[in-house]
Design an enzyme around this catalytic site. Structure first.
Site, PDB file in Angstrom:
ATOM      1  N   CYS A 128       0.830  -1.208   0.000  1.00 19.83           N
ATOM      2  CA  CYS A 128       0.000   0.000   0.000  1.00 19.83           C
ATOM      3  C   CYS A 128       0.864   1.258   0.000  1.00 19.83           C
ATOM      4  CB  CYS A 128      -0.939  -0.023   1.204  1.00 19.83           C
ATOM      5  SG  CYS A 128      -1.828   1.522   1.428  1.00 19.83           S
TER       6      CYS A 128
ATOM      7  N   CYS B  79      -1.515   1.813  -3.107  1.00 25.24           N
ATOM      8  CA  CYS B  79      -2.486   2.904  -2.883  1.00 25.24           C
ATOM      9  C   CYS B  79      -1.859   4.286  -2.794  1.00 25.24           C
ATOM     10  CB  CYS B  79      -3.252   2.664  -1.579  1.00 25.24           C
ATOM     11  SG  CYS B  79      -3.555   0.960  -1.159  1.00 25.24           S
TER      12      CYS B  79
ATOM     13  N   LYS C 211       0.137   5.492  -5.979  1.00 26.32           N
ATOM     14  CA  LYS C 211      -0.856   5.560  -7.056  1.00 26.32           C
ATOM     15  C   LYS C 211      -1.705   6.819  -6.931  1.00 26.32           C
ATOM     16  CE  LYS C 211      -4.701   4.481  -6.156  1.00 26.32           C
ATOM     17  NZ  LYS C 211      -5.238   3.141  -6.029  1.00 26.32           N
TER      18      LYS C 211
ATOM     19  N   SER D 115       0.512  -9.749  -1.621  1.00 23.24           N
ATOM     20  CA  SER D 115       0.421 -10.351  -2.946  1.00 23.24           C
ATOM     21  C   SER D 115       1.372  -9.647  -3.898  1.00 23.24           C
ATOM     22  CB  SER D 115      -1.013 -10.234  -3.467  1.00 23.24           C
ATOM     23  OG  SER D 115      -1.365  -8.873  -3.628  1.00 23.24           O
TER      24      SER D 115
ATOM     25  N   TYR E  37      -8.984  -2.816 -11.310  1.00 20.65           N
ATOM     26  CA  TYR E  37      -8.587  -1.605 -10.571  1.00 20.65           C
ATOM     27  C   TYR E  37      -7.299  -0.990 -11.145  1.00 20.65           C
ATOM     28  CZ  TYR E  37     -11.648  -2.848  -6.586  1.00 20.65           C
ATOM     29  OH  TYR E  37     -12.706  -3.127  -5.771  1.00 20.65           O
TER      30      TYR E  37
ATOM     31  N   GLY F   9      -5.522  -1.561 -13.940  1.00 15.84           N
ATOM     32  CA  GLY F   9      -5.536  -1.185 -15.350  1.00 15.84           C
ATOM     33  C   GLY F   9      -6.244   0.147 -15.562  1.00 15.84           C
TER      34      GLY F   9
ATOM     35  N   GLU G 292      -6.876   2.508 -13.285  1.00  9.38           N
ATOM     36  CA  GLU G 292      -6.216   3.636 -12.606  1.00  9.38           C
ATOM     37  C   GLU G 292      -4.971   4.098 -13.363  1.00  9.38           C
ATOM     38  OE1 GLU G 292      -7.829   2.866  -8.068  1.00  9.38           O
ATOM     39  OE2 GLU G 292      -5.807   2.181  -8.544  1.00  9.38           O
TER      40      GLU G 292
ATOM     41  N   ARG H 136     -10.855  -8.190 -22.079  1.00 10.35           N
ATOM     42  CA  ARG H 136     -11.503  -9.325 -22.759  1.00 10.35           C
ATOM     43  C   ARG H 136     -13.025  -9.332 -22.668  1.00 10.35           C
ATOM     44  NH1 ARG H 136      -9.546 -14.288 -18.791  1.00 10.35           N
ATOM     45  NH2 ARG H 136     -10.198 -13.360 -16.843  1.00 10.35           N
TER      46      ARG H 136
ATOM     47  N   ARG I 197     -15.164  -5.585 -14.393  1.00  6.88           N
ATOM     48  CA  ARG I 197     -16.063  -6.705 -14.104  1.00  6.88           C
ATOM     49  C   ARG I 197     -16.372  -6.747 -12.607  1.00  6.88           C
ATOM     50  NH1 ARG I 197     -14.950 -11.861 -12.407  1.00  6.88           N
ATOM     51  NH2 ARG I 197     -12.734 -11.580 -12.785  1.00  6.88           N
TER      52      ARG I 197
ATOM     53  N   HIS J  52     -26.542  22.292  -0.206  1.00 10.01           N
ATOM     54  CA  HIS J  52     -26.667  22.894  -1.538  1.00 10.01           C
ATOM     55  C   HIS J  52     -25.645  24.009  -1.722  1.00 10.01           C
ATOM     56  CE1 HIS J  52     -28.729  23.800  -5.264  1.00 10.01           C
ATOM     57  NE2 HIS J  52     -28.702  25.074  -4.928  1.00 10.01           N
TER      58      HIS J  52
ATOM     59  N   GLU K 242     -25.762  16.081  -2.665  1.00  9.69           N
ATOM     60  CA  GLU K 242     -27.155  16.277  -2.267  1.00  9.69           C
ATOM     61  C   GLU K 242     -28.103  15.419  -3.124  1.00  9.69           C
ATOM     62  OE1 GLU K 242     -28.993  20.175  -3.053  1.00  9.69           O
ATOM     63  OE2 GLU K 242     -27.310  20.617  -4.362  1.00  9.69           O
TER      64      GLU K 242
HETATM   65  P1  NDP Z   1      -8.229  -7.159 -11.053  1.00  9.04           P
HETATM   66  O1  NDP Z   1      -8.591  -8.516 -10.652  1.00  9.04           O
HETATM   67  O2  NDP Z   1      -8.988  -6.012 -10.491  1.00  9.04           O
HETATM   68  O3  NDP Z   1      -8.260  -7.028 -12.656  1.00  9.04           O
HETATM   69  C1  NDP Z   1      -7.550  -7.928 -13.449  1.00  9.04           C
HETATM   70  C2  NDP Z   1      -7.816  -7.649 -14.908  1.00  9.04           C
HETATM   71  O4  NDP Z   1      -7.044  -8.554 -15.684  1.00  9.04           O
HETATM   72  C3  NDP Z   1      -9.264  -7.869 -15.293  1.00  9.04           C
HETATM   73  O5  NDP Z   1      -9.630  -6.974 -16.311  1.00  9.04           O
HETATM   74  C4  NDP Z   1      -9.231  -9.305 -15.809  1.00  9.04           C
HETATM   75  O6  NDP Z   1     -10.249  -9.602 -16.732  1.00  9.04           O
HETATM   76  C5  NDP Z   1      -7.906  -9.311 -16.532  1.00  9.04           C
HETATM   77  N1  NDP Z   1      -7.385 -10.661 -16.699  1.00  9.04           N
HETATM   78  C6  NDP Z   1      -7.084 -11.546 -15.741  1.00  9.04           C
HETATM   79  N2  NDP Z   1      -6.653 -12.702 -16.285  1.00  9.04           N
HETATM   80  C7  NDP Z   1      -6.701 -12.529 -17.621  1.00  9.04           C
HETATM   81  C8  NDP Z   1      -6.410 -13.366 -18.739  1.00  9.04           C
HETATM   82  N3  NDP Z   1      -5.955 -14.602 -18.558  1.00  9.04           N
HETATM   83  N4  NDP Z   1      -6.582 -12.867 -19.976  1.00  9.04           N
HETATM   84  C9  NDP Z   1      -7.037 -11.598 -20.153  1.00  9.04           C
HETATM   85  N5  NDP Z   1      -7.343 -10.759 -19.136  1.00  9.04           N
HETATM   86  C10 NDP Z   1      -7.167 -11.227 -17.895  1.00  9.04           C
HETATM   87  O7  NDP Z   1      -6.679  -7.051 -10.712  1.00  9.04           O
HETATM   88  P2  NDP Z   1      -5.701  -5.812 -10.645  1.00  9.04           P
HETATM   89  O8  NDP Z   1      -4.383  -6.357 -11.051  1.00  9.04           O
HETATM   90  O9  NDP Z   1      -6.244  -4.625 -11.350  1.00  9.04           O
HETATM   91  O10 NDP Z   1      -5.691  -5.483  -9.091  1.00  9.04           O
HETATM   92  C11 NDP Z   1      -5.477  -6.521  -8.145  1.00  9.04           C
HETATM   93  C12 NDP Z   1      -6.249  -6.266  -6.893  1.00  9.04           C
HETATM   94  O11 NDP Z   1      -5.629  -5.226  -6.157  1.00  9.04           O
HETATM   95  C13 NDP Z   1      -7.676  -5.762  -7.108  1.00  9.04           C
HETATM   96  O12 NDP Z   1      -8.575  -6.799  -7.343  1.00  9.04           O
HETATM   97  C14 NDP Z   1      -7.951  -5.040  -5.839  1.00  9.04           C
HETATM   98  O13 NDP Z   1      -8.400  -5.958  -4.889  1.00  9.04           O
HETATM   99  C15 NDP Z   1      -6.593  -4.483  -5.444  1.00  9.04           C
HETATM  100  N6  NDP Z   1      -6.473  -3.057  -5.808  1.00  9.04           N
HETATM  101  C16 NDP Z   1      -7.310  -2.140  -5.260  1.00  9.04           C
HETATM  102  C17 NDP Z   1      -7.225  -0.805  -5.595  1.00  9.04           C
HETATM  103  C18 NDP Z   1      -8.165   0.168  -4.997  1.00  9.04           C
HETATM  104  O14 NDP Z   1      -8.777  -0.135  -3.964  1.00  9.04           O
HETATM  105  N7  NDP Z   1      -8.375   1.347  -5.594  1.00  9.04           N
HETATM  106  C19 NDP Z   1      -6.230  -0.313  -6.541  1.00  9.04           C
HETATM  107  C20 NDP Z   1      -5.402  -1.363  -7.082  1.00  9.04           C
HETATM  108  C21 NDP Z   1      -5.526  -2.678  -6.717  1.00  9.04           C
HETATM  109  P3  NDP Z   1     -11.686 -10.142 -16.217  1.00  9.04           P
HETATM  110  O15 NDP Z   1     -12.301  -9.036 -15.461  1.00  9.04           O
HETATM  111  O16 NDP Z   1     -12.352 -10.477 -17.479  1.00  9.04           O
HETATM  112  O17 NDP Z   1     -11.405 -11.338 -15.364  1.00  9.04           O
END
Ligand code: NDP
Length: 465
Positions: A42, A47, A50, A149, A185, A187, A189, A206, A212, A443, A448
């Protein structure tokens, strides 16, 4: 049996640090082992940096918008190295705060890589943070794994040429052309950050819409906002390979299209960091993507060893890891009942410009439980009327028809995360639409609208199972 510590925590990220500090506050003898960054993802690679970069990326639009208010400013040039250096100074300051916070709590700090020797013993060996430290062995009655992670890459030829968020924070120069893979998230951001700072951005994903899992109306509104930010979207597209072409990189998609860029960024999820923890010397079970299996009390399948935060792949958000760490420390060492949180109404935000924020159920999720009333509004915030910018705010209330409880609130618009944090209290408290209606607005604000949406937009029947 006597141990060196009552509790050893592996990983000084948000969850680990909270767990250690609360346990120490309850009188436990606590040690924390960190191999890479005090403050974890973070603070160092997530976070905090970012959000600083999102802020940096908003200035060009703000300068342009000021013209509508009579200013004759001209957008200047942006220095990426200056931003990165300023961000690094802030992160170094925060690293120091984390270390001093832990030391002041009487916690013993170990820099190095921890590996289980058995269920009560860790071997700590040198890591990049402290390469000259002597290896040592420490014991504890209880051990918490809070190692977080790490980014996952797609398994395609040339994947090694792509960067992830880990590298994005330290690029020496801003790439002029970026291809972002993934519309979760990270991608969304980072696509916004690079576009705001002047890069040409292609966003590849995809599905039919980005983000999603979020409410469909928000996903549609976000796709419009992505277009408005000048980002080119390639939906229903899967990357197949990356090749180097001189200084450039070329990404091929499964529809045959190729995209040329200076930087290809994979934001395709993260996986739990369990490598070389020596889990084989314990009876800890991992499932799915390598996540550590825990029970409702965060205990692993090895009694006395616990896991919190992203390494368990439950809800991968900093405040959730903090809540899990706090609750665990209370439960293990506190005298009063442990502090509890409502995970079902965990608010979430994606810091695009404008951001998306959400709490509770989407329309589709709520309709699984019964018919729902939908209140939806779209409007241009006051700032953009004079500025002449096309940037809509979209707000949505999802109301369970029978109980009239507001079970979901979704906002895309400026300051959406700030509004959502406050309204999340109302959703957690189970307040009804009538409670929203009898609340006086402020207001003129965008917020609001949350208490002035009088007319139901539509009714959605209970979904067929
Ligand atoms: P996400 O799980 O949010 O998004 C992963 C993206 O990669 C999705 O668009 C997913 O597609 C795509 N993807 C995954 N596998 C494949 C594949 N084999 N082929 C093509 N596309 C694929 O992960 P992020 O890496 O963006 O972030 C990880 C986590 O970190 C988040 O889930 C969140 O919990 C945390 N985070 C939170 C933030 C916040 O609170 N603002 C900021 C950044 C991270 P599909 O949706 O179709 O599966």
């Amino acid at each position: 049996m006597t141990y060196d510590f009552d509790l050893l925590v592996i990983g000084a990220g948000s969850g680990g640090v909270r767990c250690a500090r609360i346990a120490a506050g309850h009188g436990a003898r606590v040690g924390v082992v960190e191999s890479r960054h005090w403050g974890g993802t973070c603070v160092n690679l997530g976070c905090v940096p970012k959000k600083l970069m999102v802020m940096a990326s908003d200035y060009a639009d703000m300068v342009e918008d000021s013209h509508g208010f009579g200013w004759s400013t001209t957008p200047g040039t942006h220095s990426w190295p200056t931003l990165i250096a300023a961000k690094d100074r802030e992160i170094t300051r925060l690293n120091g705060i984390y270390v001093s916070m832990l030391e002041k709590a009487g916690i013993t700090l170990f820099t190095g890589h921890a590996q289980f020797v058995d269920g009560h013993t860790l071997r700590i060996t040198p890591s990049p943070l402290a390469p000259t430290e002597q290896p040592r062995t420490v014991t504890a009655k209880r051990i918490v794994i809070a190692t977080g992670s790490t980014p996952s890459k797609l398994d395609i030829p040339g994947a090694e040429l792509a960067i992830t968020s880990d590298e994005a924070f330290a690029l020496p120069e801003r790439p002029q052309r970026v291809v972002m893979i993934g519309s979760g998230y990270i991608g969304i951001e980072f696509a916004g950050i690079f576009a705001g700072l002047g890069s040409k951005v292609d966003l590849v994903y995809r599905r039919d819409l980005p983000l999603r899992g979020f409410d469909e109306d928000m996903r549609t509104a976000l796709a419009d906002a992505i277009d408005a930010r000048g980002i080119t979207q390639h939906h229903h597209a899967n990357p197949t390979q990356i090749v180097q072409d001189g200084q450039a990189l070329v990404l091929t998609l499964d529809n045959g299209q190729t995209l040329t860029a200076d930087c290809i960024f994979m934001a395709t999820g993260r996986h739990p960091k369990i490598d070389s923890l020596g889990l084989g010397n314990t009876s800890i079970t991992t499932v799915d993507n390598g996540r550590i299996q825990v029970d409702a009390n965060s205990e692993t399948t090895h009694p006395g060893i616990y896991a919190i935060g992203d390494v368990t792949d439950r809800i991968n958000l900093t405040p959730v890891a903090i809540a899990e760490g706090h609750n665990l420390a209370d439960r293990l060492f506190g005298k009063a009942p442990p502090r509890q949180w409502c995970y079902a109404t965990t608010p979430k935000a994606v810091f695009f410009s404008p951001p998306v924020a959400t709490v509770g159920l989407t329309e589709d999720e709520a309709a699984q439980n019964g018919a729902v009333d939908i209140y939806l509004t779209r409007f241009t915030p006051m700032r953009y009327t004079l500025a002449g910018r096309v940037r809509k705010t979209v707000m949505k209330l999802v109301v369970d028809q029978q109980s009239q409880k507001v079970v979901g609130v979704h906002i895309l618009g400026d300051e959406a995360p700030e509004m959502l944090q406050a309204v999340a209290i109302a959703v957690t408290a189970g307040l009804t639409k009538a409670d929203f209606d009898r609340t006086i607005g402020i207001h003129p604000t965008s917020a609001e609208e949350l208490v002035t949406m009088r007319t139901r937009t539509r009714e959605t029947p209970k979904a067929d199972k």
